[in-house]
Design a protein around this motif. Structure first.
Motif, mmCIF file in Angstrom:
data_model
loop_
_atom_site.group_PDB
_atom_site.id
_atom_site.type_symbol
_atom_site.label_atom_id
_atom_site.label_comp_id
_atom_site.label_asym_id
_atom_site.label_seq_id
_atom_site.Cartn_x
_atom_site.Cartn_y
_atom_site.Cartn_z
ATOM 1 N N ARG A 32 -31.237 10.145 -44.167
ATOM 2 C CA ARG A 32 -29.907 9.990 -44.762
ATOM 3 C C ARG A 32 -30.030 9.620 -46.237
ATOM 4 O O ARG A 32 -29.308 10.173 -47.092
ATOM 5 N N GLU A 33 -30.912 8.686 -46.538
ATOM 6 C CA GLU A 33 -31.116 8.296 -47.941
ATOM 7 C C GLU A 33 -31.563 9.479 -48.776
ATOM 8 O O GLU A 33 -31.095 9.668 -49.909
ATOM 9 N N ARG A 62 -29.542 11.207 -51.907
ATOM 10 C CA ARG A 62 -30.218 11.280 -53.207
ATOM 11 C C ARG A 62 -30.239 12.717 -53.724
ATOM 12 O O ARG A 62 -29.976 12.976 -54.918
ATOM 13 N N ALA A 97 -26.628 8.933 -54.328
ATOM 14 C CA ALA A 97 -27.415 7.822 -53.785
ATOM 15 C C ALA A 97 -26.743 6.476 -54.054
ATOM 16 O O ALA A 97 -26.924 5.521 -53.287
ATOM 17 N N ALA A 117 -24.887 4.949 -51.051
ATOM 18 C CA ALA A 117 -25.588 4.742 -49.782
ATOM 19 C C ALA A 117 -25.030 3.543 -49.021
ATOM 20 O O ALA A 117 -25.111 3.489 -47.787
ATOM 21 N N HIS A 118 -24.456 2.573 -49.747
ATOM 22 C CA HIS A 118 -23.914 1.383 -49.085
ATOM 23 C C HIS A 118 -22.738 1.710 -48.171
ATOM 24 O O HIS A 118 -22.358 0.891 -47.328
ATOM 25 N N ASP A 151 -26.053 -0.180 -41.841
ATOM 26 C CA ASP A 151 -27.257 -0.130 -41.015
ATOM 27 C C ASP A 151 -26.940 -0.524 -39.580
ATOM 28 O O ASP A 151 -26.113 -1.403 -39.325
#
Length: 385
Positions: free
Chosen positions: A70-71, A75, A80, A83-84, A88
């Motif tokens: 995913r990251e 990116r 990117a 991403a927050h 998680d």
């Protein structure tokens, strides 16, 4: 061979094999599996290669995305910094599937939970698309509490996860409405076997294993329905189809992975946002069929309660904050921005963990910015991701 126009999003860490039953259901009912692209949203400790091998065996296009993938995807697409938005270890990671849909050439999305199975008698994908096509008469429901219990047709006296406690014991009125072809933007299928209840209601039903003593069956669901304008309902993402256009107003909030430990309300609150936006745009959410079989695994009801309690008070009031936000005719993005502003204007000291609303308001604006960037770089659905 058809090009994929449906993005199927499945959050999973262990039971992804359930998808074989959905693919078999499609074959049995003559639904074209070439229309599907499956996005498996998983964790770094899971075997993504094994998941993708299963899709290849079934002849269905798709990809598995753990945290690292995913990251990398974010990116590569120049987002990117957002991403927050994807928390998680949370069911709310389904938001990644929404980003994937938005960045690619899909017209529909489908959410499926990995502890469900389709009913053989229903053309699962076909019925959802039939619902989204509109063009028929359905029941319209309202209550004196402004909340519609999606289990109102049942004699079991159950209230689903996320239904406000203050809206119980409502008086229900029904009528009918003719749905035009463009009216329906989401199709919520309901569930047999284990009902979708919160921990407090599971405890009240006498179950300590996170399920329920009272189970649902096909007879509890008699017909499709829509909640009337200015009425709210719980939207569960375990069996849900929707049109691309709603994505700006359908963000699954940053649950679980936050300093207030608020969790378990991602699909519930996104459903409130969607219903408000749909009302402003004179659109509808159909609930009812196709049913799925919900086979929730046993787990401690008290663990679920610990995960839910931080947001219980907020859940009583979230709908009130957004019910006056936006103006008729707003776009989904404008309506969502207005709801984000309503969260930012809320008094953080008025409720337990009230500051979480400000946190969500900031993330909601970030969501719209991320979508704007991805929309500028939209690519064909089968691009090499």
């Amino acid at each position: 061979m058809s090009e994929p126009d449906i993005c199927v999003v499945v959050p999973t860490i262990r039971e992804y094999e359930c998808l074989r039953a959905y693919f078999e259901n499609a074959r049995a009912h003559g639904f074209d599996l070439d229309r599907l692209f499956v996005v498996l949203v998983t964790e770094d400790f899971c075997d993504t290669e094994e998941m993708e091998a299963m899709l290849r065996q079934e002849g269905v296009a798709g990809a598995a995305f753990d945290g690292a993938r995913r990251e990398a995807w974010l990116r590569e697409r120049g987002v990117a910094e957002y991403a927050h938005l994807i928390p998680d270890a949370s069911h709310a990671q389904t938001s990644f599937g929404l980003l994937y849909l938005w960045a690619n050439d899909f017209e529909y999305g489908v959410f499926i939970d990995d502890d469900t199975l389709p009913h053989d008698e229903w053309d699962f994908f076909g019925r959802h698309l039939e619902n989204l096509a509109g063009g028929r008469e359905v029941e319209v429901v309202r209550s004196d509490e402004r909340w519609v219990n999606v289990l109102y047709q049942s004699d079991a006296d159950l209230y689903p996860r996320g239904y406000p406690y203050s809206a119980m014991n409502e008086r229900v009125e029904t009528d009918t409405v003719e749905l035009e072809s463009e009216d329906v933007v989401a199709s919520q299928g309901l569930w047999t076997n284990v009902p979708d209840l919160d921990a407090v209601r599971i405890l009240m039903d006498g179950d300590l294993q996170g399920q329920a003593q009272t189970r649902t069956e096909g007879a509890d669901f008699e017909r499709d329905f829509v909640a009337a304008e200015d009425q709210y309902l719980t939207v569960c993402s375990m069996n849900l189809a929707f049109k691309r256009e709603i994505v700006p107003a359908f963000y699954q909030l940053p649950m679980d992975d936050n300093e207030w430990a608020v969790g378990r309300f991602d699909d519930i609150w996104s459903g409130v946002f969607l219903k408000r936006a749909a009302d402003l745009l004179d659109r509808r959410i159909v609930s009812g069929f196709p049913l799925c079989e919900h086979n929730k695994a046993p787990r401690s009801t008290f663990d679920d309660l610990a995960n839910e309690v931080a947001g219980l008070e907020l859940n009583e009031h979230v709908w009130e904050f957004v019910s006056e936000a936006g103006d008729p005719g707003d776009s989904y993005a404008d309506a969502f921005a207005a709801m984000a502003d309503a969260f930012l204007e809320a008094d953080p000291d008025a409720y337990t963990n009230g500051a979480f609303l400000h946190h969500c308001g900031e993330y909601m604006h970030d969501w719209l910015e991320c979508l704007e960037t991805l929309g500028e770089r939209r690519v064909p659905a089968l691009a090499d991701d």
